[in-house]
Design an enzyme around this catalytic site. Structure first.
Site, PDB file in Angstrom:
ATOM      1  N   HIS A   1     -15.830   1.728 -12.844  1.00  0.00           N
ATOM      2  CA  HIS A   1     -15.989   0.573 -13.857  1.00  0.00           C
ATOM      3  C   HIS A   1     -17.338   0.698 -14.217  1.00  0.00           C
ATOM      4  CE1 HIS A   1     -16.604  -3.122 -15.947  1.00  0.00           C
ATOM      5  NE2 HIS A   1     -15.481  -3.182 -16.027  1.00  0.00           N
TER       6      HIS A   1
ATOM      7  N   HIS B   1     -15.720  -4.615 -23.433  1.00  0.00           N
ATOM      8  CA  HIS B   1     -14.384  -3.768 -23.383  1.00  0.00           C
ATOM      9  C   HIS B   1     -13.235  -4.149 -24.292  1.00  0.00           C
ATOM     10  CE1 HIS B   1     -15.236  -1.711 -19.398  1.00  0.00           C
ATOM     11  NE2 HIS B   1     -15.705  -0.775 -20.341  1.00  0.00           N
TER      12      HIS B   1
ATOM     13  N   GLU C   1     -19.745  -1.410 -14.834  1.00  0.00           N
ATOM     14  CA  GLU C   1     -20.729  -2.428 -14.006  1.00  0.00           C
ATOM     15  C   GLU C   1     -20.921  -1.832 -12.814  1.00  0.00           C
ATOM     16  OE1 GLU C   1     -19.130  -6.697 -14.006  1.00  0.00           O
ATOM     17  OE2 GLU C   1     -20.431  -6.682 -12.148  1.00  0.00           O
TER      18      GLU C   1
ATOM     19  N   CYS D   1     -18.476 -14.314 -11.938  1.00  0.00           N
ATOM     20  CA  CYS D   1     -19.241 -15.420 -12.546  1.00  0.00           C
ATOM     21  C   CYS D   1     -18.168 -16.429 -12.959  1.00  0.00           C
ATOM     22  CB  CYS D   1     -19.430 -14.495 -13.928  1.00  0.00           C
ATOM     23  SG  CYS D   1     -18.243 -14.151 -14.756  1.00  0.00           S
TER      24      CYS D   1
ATOM     25  N   HIS E   1     -22.170  -4.473 -19.630  1.00  0.00           N
ATOM     26  CA  HIS E   1     -21.964  -4.438 -18.156  1.00  0.00           C
ATOM     27  C   HIS E   1     -22.970  -3.794 -17.255  1.00  0.00           C
ATOM     28  CE1 HIS E   1     -18.582  -3.094 -20.933  1.00  0.00           C
ATOM     29  NE2 HIS E   1     -17.940  -4.009 -20.060  1.00  0.00           N
TER      30      HIS E   1
ATOM     31  N   ASN F   1     -11.815  -8.142 -16.180  1.00  0.00           N
ATOM     32  CA  ASN F   1     -11.291  -9.271 -15.969  1.00  0.00           C
ATOM     33  C   ASN F   1      -9.974  -9.822 -16.568  1.00  0.00           C
ATOM     34  OD1 ASN F   1     -11.523 -11.226 -18.403  1.00  0.00           O
ATOM     35  ND2 ASN F   1     -13.100  -9.492 -18.662  1.00  0.00           N
TER      36      ASN F   1
ATOM     37  N   THR G   1     -18.651  -8.718 -10.889  1.00  0.00           N
ATOM     38  CA  THR G   1     -18.641 -10.267 -11.442  1.00  0.00           C
ATOM     39  C   THR G   1     -17.225 -10.546 -12.008  1.00  0.00           C
ATOM     40  OG1 THR G   1     -19.294  -9.384 -13.723  1.00  0.00           O
ATOM     41  CG2 THR G   1     -21.045 -10.313 -12.312  1.00  0.00           C
TER      42      THR G   1
ATOM     43  N   CYS H   1     -17.007 -14.804 -23.296  1.00  0.00           N
ATOM     44  CA  CYS H   1     -17.851 -15.653 -22.303  1.00  0.00           C
ATOM     45  C   CYS H   1     -19.132 -15.709 -23.046  1.00  0.00           C
ATOM     46  CB  CYS H   1     -17.681 -14.914 -20.981  1.00  0.00           C
ATOM     47  SG  CYS H   1     -18.300 -13.230 -20.911  1.00  0.00           S
TER      48      CYS H   1
HETATM   49  S1  SF4 Z   1     -20.641 -11.514 -16.120  1.00  0.00           S
HETATM   50 FE1  SF4 Z   1     -18.985 -12.991 -16.746  1.00  0.00          FE
HETATM   51  S2  SF4 Z   1     -20.374 -14.060 -18.287  1.00  0.00           S
HETATM   52 FE2  SF4 Z   1     -21.342 -12.041 -17.860  1.00  0.00          FE
HETATM   53  S3  SF4 Z   1     -20.390 -10.889 -19.538  1.00  0.00           S
HETATM   54 FE3  SF4 Z   1     -19.097 -10.546 -17.355  1.00  0.00          FE
HETATM   55  S4  SF4 Z   1     -17.555 -11.777 -17.622  1.00  0.00           S
HETATM   56 FE4  SF4 Z   1     -19.047 -12.541 -19.334  1.00  0.00          FE
END
Ligand code: SF4
Length: 332
Positions: A148, A64, A150, A218, A98, A248, A188, A35
């Site tokens: 995680h 990751h 993030e 996202c 993250h 993800n 996200t 992405c």
């Molecule tokens: S928020 Fe979405 S666009 Fe941004 S790094 Fe994570 S997966 Fe990729």
């Protein structure tokens, strides 16, 4: 016996004869793989290495994926778990895509460590939401996965106790009464469908809770899940290329199973593919998480071609044209 030909979009090779190989139709999800946030984070480390020379320190895996991390390590990146492992040698430290708690840049500034923040702008957007809600006197409920990075970064945008983490509807039911004004935001990279159920539980229990202005999940997560949903019902098996700690990518496996693929599995790369288990499969789906580079897809396609008469069909649900500006420290 001519059993099929390979028309992989990226390859455009000549027709090939496969003898007695069994045919395998591969449905390739699109979009898949890198992405814009991952691409930007990787470029930041590469440019920092080019500008400053090695070592460039990176707090946590920049994204990751072991393939990406190993390549950057070979170029001179040094991955550390925490800032106190970074020496005061004047070399920069990069914060991962993250995102980081606010205490991390604060600690770097206190030591006059030069740092470059590779937090994805879409994660930073969630950070600003937390800040604004906290400043407005709201307690923030964050929907995400405990542990995680993030989630640690997003929770660290406000003082301890100001952000409460929920993973599912049961956690929502367990929230205490009397929390006062609330707002919610999300990680996200969650499952779009599972998150909708948690949001429904939140809004049912707290009708006045403030929602984000726009979806926190996202575009890349949404598109990769939509592509998997589109091809999963046609696939007898699906390979999701991604790391075990990639949020993800794990969600893509779950989405594939929920959408009707009976055998969806996460594979780190070509060496992890169990070809014996796929022997009877006639239609195989392949996708890649947002931190998995396309080379990992190509390696699996090559390995499949060595075993089967492969026909590749790309199933595209969206075209992405998202690019994020690089930070000024690396010439953006
Ligand atoms: S928020 Fe979405 S666009 Fe941004 S790094 Fe994570 S997966 Fe990729």
């Amino acid at each position: 016996v001519f059993l099929g030909y390979d028309h992989a979009l990226a390859r455009g090779g000549p027709l090939s004869y496969y003898g007695a190989m069994k045919r395998l139709t591969i449905l390739l999800a699109a979009p898949r793989g890198f992405c814009a946030g991952v691409d930007r984070a990787v470029q930041i480390v590469e440019r920092a290495l080019a500008l400053h020379g090695p070592p460039v320190y990176v707090r946590h895996e920049i994204v990751h994926n072991a393939h990406v991390v190993d390549r950057l390590r070979a170029m001179g990146a040094v991955f550390v778990a925490e800032l106190d492992e970074v020496p005061d040698d004047g070399q920069p430290v990069v914060f991962s895509a993250h995102g980081v708690p606010r205490a991390v840049p604060r600690a770097a500034a206190a030591r006059a460590l030069p740092y470059i923040d590779a937090t994805c702008p879409l994660v930073s957007k969630v950070h600003r939401q937390v800040e604004r809600a906290h400043a407005a006197g709201r307690t923030v409920v964050l929907i995400g996965h405990a542990g995680h990075p993030e989630v640690a970064g997003t929770m660290g945008q406000a003082p301890p106790g100001a952000v409460l983490l929920v993973e599912d509807a049961a956690d929502v039911a367990a929230l205490p009464d009397g929390l006062g004004p609330l707002a919610y935001c999300t990680q996200t990279t969650l499952s779009v469908d599972d998150t909708a159920a948690v949001v429904a539980a939140l809004t049912a229990r707290f009708p006045d809770i403030q929602a984000p202005r726009s979806d926190d999940i996202c575009y890349a997560t949404t598109n990769r899940q939509a592509a998997v949903k589109a091809l999963a019902p046609r696939c007898e098996a699906m390979l999701v290329i991604g790391a075990a700690n990639s949020s993800n990518s794990n969600r893509l496996v779950e989405v594939a199973r929920a959408a009707g693929c009976p055998d969806a599995r996460l594979v780190a790369g070509v060496r992890a593919v169990d070809w014996a288990a796929l022997e009877g499969v006639r239609v195989l789906g392949i996708t890649a998480g947002a931190s998995a580079p396309e080379i990992l897809v190509e390696q699996i396609l090559d390995a499949a071609r060595a075993r089967r008469a492969v026909v590749v069909e790309e199933v595209a649900v969206a075209r992405e044209d998202v690019h994020f500006k690089l930070p000024p420290e690396v010439g953006g």
